[in-house]
Enzyme design. Sequence first.
Site, PDB file in Angstrom:
ATOM      1  N   GLU A 103      50.825  45.874  51.006  1.00  0.00           N
ATOM      2  CA  GLU A 103      49.736  45.075  50.430  1.00  0.00           C
ATOM      3  C   GLU A 103      50.044  43.572  50.517  1.00  0.00           C
ATOM      4  OE1 GLU A 103      49.233  47.190  46.625  1.00  0.00           O
ATOM      5  OE2 GLU A 103      47.369  47.943  47.475  1.00  0.00           O
ATOM      6  N   HIS A 142      38.365  60.181  40.550  1.00  0.00           N
ATOM      7  CA  HIS A 142      39.506  59.275  40.726  1.00  0.00           C
ATOM      8  C   HIS A 142      40.767  59.907  40.165  1.00  0.00           C
ATOM      9  CE1 HIS A 142      42.043  55.609  39.857  1.00  0.00           C
ATOM     10  NE2 HIS A 142      41.885  55.617  41.144  1.00  0.00           N
ATOM     11  N   HIS A 195      44.629  55.356  48.032  1.00  0.00           N
ATOM     12  CA  HIS A 195      45.033  53.954  47.884  1.00  0.00           C
ATOM     13  C   HIS A 195      46.531  53.899  47.592  1.00  0.00           C
ATOM     14  CE1 HIS A 195      41.084  51.629  47.476  1.00  0.00           C
ATOM     15  NE2 HIS A 195      40.829  52.779  48.058  1.00  0.00           N
ATOM     16  N   GLU A 232      43.395  52.979  51.685  1.00  0.00           N
ATOM     17  CA  GLU A 232      43.533  51.535  51.530  1.00  0.00           C
ATOM     18  C   GLU A 232      44.744  51.151  52.374  1.00  0.00           C
ATOM     19  OE1 GLU A 232      43.397  48.443  47.817  1.00  0.00           O
ATOM     20  OE2 GLU A 232      44.922  49.982  47.778  1.00  0.00           O
ATOM     21  N   GLU A 276      40.580  43.704  46.404  1.00  0.00           N
ATOM     22  CA  GLU A 276      40.894  43.602  44.977  1.00  0.00           C
ATOM     23  C   GLU A 276      41.896  42.490  44.668  1.00  0.00           C
ATOM     24  OE1 GLU A 276      42.284  47.591  44.540  1.00  0.00           O
ATOM     25  OE2 GLU A 276      44.366  47.097  44.955  1.00  0.00           O
TER      26      GLU A 276
END
Lengths: 699, 699
Positions: free
Chosen positions: A169, A408, A478, A497, A503
């Site tokens: 990330e 989720h 993710h 992701e 985000e």
Amino acid sequence: MKKLSLFLFLFSGIIVQAQSILSPSKNISLEFKLSNEGKPTYKVVYKTKEVIKESTLGITLKDNQALENGFSVLKQETKAVNEPWNPVLGEQATIQNKYNQVTYYLSQKATNRKINIIFKVYDEGVAFRYEFPKQESLNYFIISDEKTEFNLVENHKAFWIPGDYDSQEYAYNETKISEIDNSKLDLNNGIGVKSIASQSRVQSPLMMKSPNGIYINIFEAAVVNYPIMHLDVDTKNYSLKSNLVPNAIGDKAYLQTPCVSPWRTIMVSNDARDIVGSKMILNLNEPSKIEDTSWIKPMKYVGVWWEMHVGKATWDYAGSQNAQNAADGQLKPSGKHGATTANTKRYIDFAAKHGFDGVLVEGWNVGWEDWFGNWKENVFDFVTPYPDFNLKEVNDYAKSKGIKMIMHHETSGSVANYERHLDRAFELMQQFGYPAVKSGYVGRIIPRGEFHDGQTMVNHFNFVAQRAADYKLMVNSHESSRPTGYNRTYPNYIAAEAARGNEFNAWSVGNPPMHETILPFTRLLGGPMDYTPGIFEIKMSYYDATKKEQVHTTLAKQLALYVTMYSPLQMAADLPENYERHPDAFQFIKDVAVNWDNSIYLEAEPGEYLTVARKTKGKDEWFIGAITDEKARKTEVKLYFLTKGKKYKATIYEDGKDADWEKNPKSYAIKTIQVTSNSKIKLNLANGGGTAISFTLVD
Amino acid sequence: MKKLSLFLFLFSGIIVQAQSILSPSKNISLEFKLSNEGKPTYKVVYKTKEVIKESTLGITLKDNQALENGFSVLKQETKAVNEPWNPVLGEQATIQNKYNQVTYYLSQKATNRKINIIFKVYDEGVAFRYEFPKQESLNYFIISDEKTEFNLVENHKAFWIPGDYDSQEYAYNETKISEIDNSKLDLNNGIGVKSIASQSRVQSPLMMKSPNGIYINIFEAAVVNYPIMHLDVDTKNYSLKSNLVPNAIGDKAYLQTPCVSPWRTIMVSNDARDIVGSKMILNLNEPSKIEDTSWIKPMKYVGVWWEMHVGKATWDYAGSQNAQNAADGQLKPSGKHGATTANTKRYIDFAAKHGFDGVLVEGWNVGWEDWFGNWKENVFDFVTPYPDFNLKEVNDYAKSKGIKMIMHHETSGSVANYERHLDRAFELMQQFGYPAVKSGYVGRIIPRGEFHDGQTMVNHFNFVAQRAADYKLMVNSHESSRPTGYNRTYPNYIAAEAARGNEFNAWSVGNPPMHETILPFTRLLGGPMDYTPGIFEIKMSYYDATKKEQVHTTLAKQLALYVTMYSPLQMAADLPENYERHPDAFQFIKDVAVNWDNSIYLEAEPGEYLTVARKTKGKDEWFIGAITDEKARKTEVKLYFLTKGKKYKATIYEDGKDADWEKNPKSYAIKTIQVTSNSKIKLNLANGGGTAISFTLVD
């Protein structure tokens, strides 16, 4: 040209030739030979230019003699392959899988062991893998290291992120190979768990550009039962070496013959569009193992999500992020919990009104009080809702409105816990008709000592896709390891992701404007990304005047991302009320397709710009997305791809004249014009801007 | 006597007294005080004799200041408790839980942290635990070490096995404390995976006897979410220190306040029967968490099992133990596969004919070709039978005969794999009406780097019991960590192996004759053991003339083990045909109960002999088991426990006059006499022999 030269030398009593194999276009040549010590080596030539110098191949084993040298070639086999196939969901209806293949059957005399090295030469690059055939002298084995080299010839420009075993990330760094240095990075970047063990280790895909304009991309495909490969960089000699992500005790992979390594890939072209549009990674994966794929469907969705990122709501019920309260039964609602029945119904209403397929709800289940950061094993059970979230009521309501709910599953990295609840979690989804799950892996991995990118976790992510298929569920992970085309094999692994998503713009230094121009050259080569575009309230000061964070694009670029960032699962990430204040711009998000018959990369330069046109699946309708980095850009695109003789209404969503990602990001303009395949359209992209266009037939 | 002495000293500005607490019988005294540095310390006095010298208590934390010293006592609380309870299954109908308790509330000024130390003093010993209350200054924490000392006063005789993190399947060593030395052990003992990290580390329960005849046992109870404790031995000073089993990265336990450690126990008595018959470990566990326990039932069973141990049959279908064949679809039956439909029916017939409850079948499911030793993760799926085992046919047949099938789940240590298949495996059991599962954990643990005795595995074993309870299934685990009384909390965790079982006699140096006289003082304190007694063909040369292995008992002792080795799940382990050749001796196995109203330990000396009488649950019927070590033994038992005024037929199964475990193990004699509660019976036990007696009412 070296590629056809043959020279002979003597080794181990047998004659071995340096062997060349050409791509179908003949632009790329792969040459294999054994060194004097019997080490396998290869090099890659693009047109007349060497792009990978002689580089060795090999594997070292734990408690066993290395598979590195002392090899002789037993035989070789070549074949030319052309196998077009049709992805279940994708950027195009048919994918060409065309390459020339050569397999070298090697034998190591000292151990009586055999390995094969298989090369596939595509028009856009070379792929190779190690094959370990069934044999008496090698059955179970543990890989302690893979010694694959990629010896570059020059000090290329590289787009790189640090070789972190737990996270991809990161924003990309754009430097020369010689300047790669993780110790100089500012790590105050919002990433929850970082594991950078070496100063000069980077991740793949590693996108590069040579001084004379050749684009080179090093990656891998079909990582199955094997760890992710990072790259150790020799910044002086421009040499890259494979670095496999270890497990808790330092081993890399546990294998049993017969088996194969993932493919190591080297894409090369003097046209960046060949790389950004390449389907080589997908091609290198196995065909779908799911027979009936009729239930795998693209989805555009909204969700109870961004409001937590901007601080309007909390994931947890009590809003305290303190699990000790939970343990005492003292969990009192704070009034800020996002995933309430009422709030979810509001999103369902919005989704139904605007033609979305689904609604995601995060924070619906107990456990968020001690979400992540504590290395706690049993945080979530994936089946118990908070008291203010009525599963049945929500799902009955969604069903009545024709909306699919997206489940989720945040694991907080506790994979052991997730796996032991997985069947029950999926059964709950099936019971309530949820077609898809978004899973999350924020936090240090449990089993403790494992990394996100190790063999154990690679197997986990693939396992979840397999098990989800048992229940006909789609998966969007993710914080997983970044995909390497496994969505060909399990097309229900619909998105991931696994890179720095939108985000981060909400609560960290964010993603610089060039970020989205690099991802299609790196992360997206491995599979669709759930980037969550569509943020209209660009600046977080909208929510809290003291906040400096912002999305690093214009509003128009947020629209263009729906086309440039391919995914069959796309979120309209912003809040309903923010869209309702801009119904004209929102119309593009409502209109844009998420599944395609064709995709044409019109312009591409990593780190600078990208323009792509895509044809809607089964419909004479096209979309264009064009984005730029922090620099404004004027360009013109020819619409040759439109059906000859037809007229289209083009609705152009562009940056306002005064738009600027930083100073005035929300300035946009919308105009409609009539066009044909002979038309050209001038694009004006602001600093950090973009243009989105829809083309619909005029009757 | 020291136990009532009070002395005062000044610390941290408050006055702290050395505190004593007595057992209900007043024979045992526990004294607690803080050292000058504020270290918690304790000592234990038995009658007038110190048995544990001043010993410190403490915990060190990872990344945090240790909870070792600088403490002051905030307050203390005492209470006297007497809470009898009724176990679901057990050695007696009612268990007394009677003790005096003191809790010391400690505060560490430097960190503002609080811990409590809770002592319970029973008539047969002392127990204490650390309690970590909810507090702001300690929430999530990682234990890097527990610093609990047990400072012995003399060079006791000890019955010990090495501190192996992966196995307790050792024969006991009987030496002085000063002579404990793992480096001198012969490790050619048949144990599959060994992990001995220190020369002077032993396991608990550690049974000892002082030079002047006091029996001391160090163990632990209620190990829940915590690793197993081993003991580091200072062979010069006779001091023991807790050694917690680490995880893959060296951490010991991951905890969150409020929480507790397991109980550390010190049993002490001048009568060994007080220890062997103690229910202290069970008492220290939480009451049953299963509300409806009606489905938890004792079982006597036979099974397709011993024939694999003696080499007559194989677990795997192909008999090659080579999984490469399986991968190629080349799995050809060898004709030696034990778990066939036909063979299982034979066992079902036998079980039905002789009144057994159940039949175990091992090797029924695919995967045994690469069972263990290869650290392979996905060996078994726990639901796919071999082609020659018809699940439905077998179960229909069993049902028609009134026989319950016992499922078998060998994990080969791959716990990660087992957990992700557990719901499906249990659903299959439910579908076919299997009431119980025998699980196996041979092999190195996966997640790799974990040990059988670490926190992760302790949690796994407990988790399996919990999840089995969801399906109303009973669990009998083999190669698990040794139990510490959790079967009080989950009574469906009906038995475990977790020590050197009878099977080692079939294919290794075996279990020396004293082995079964020690287990009740060690392993069995924690819960029932599935020892699998009842072997009639003692010498393996019966199957293969070249074999030297043998069971190290007489046949009569094998019968006596059904009484001396308590378990509500008992196997008649030998082959049906072996029993059918000895129907008279076999009658005892058919008759003996497996659940009891009362148990009376008549004679006990660890490493030498044990005699116990037990009353059948709900029936005026008694059984006696008497065993000896390698030395013959004559003794006499008084039958005072029989109902006064009633006449009983005593059937005595004893060693033949010429019996000897080594030279003539199969010599036995059976006689019946009439007795009353005033009678005495003379017992004549051969070398390595035993006597089994049934007492039934004479009408």
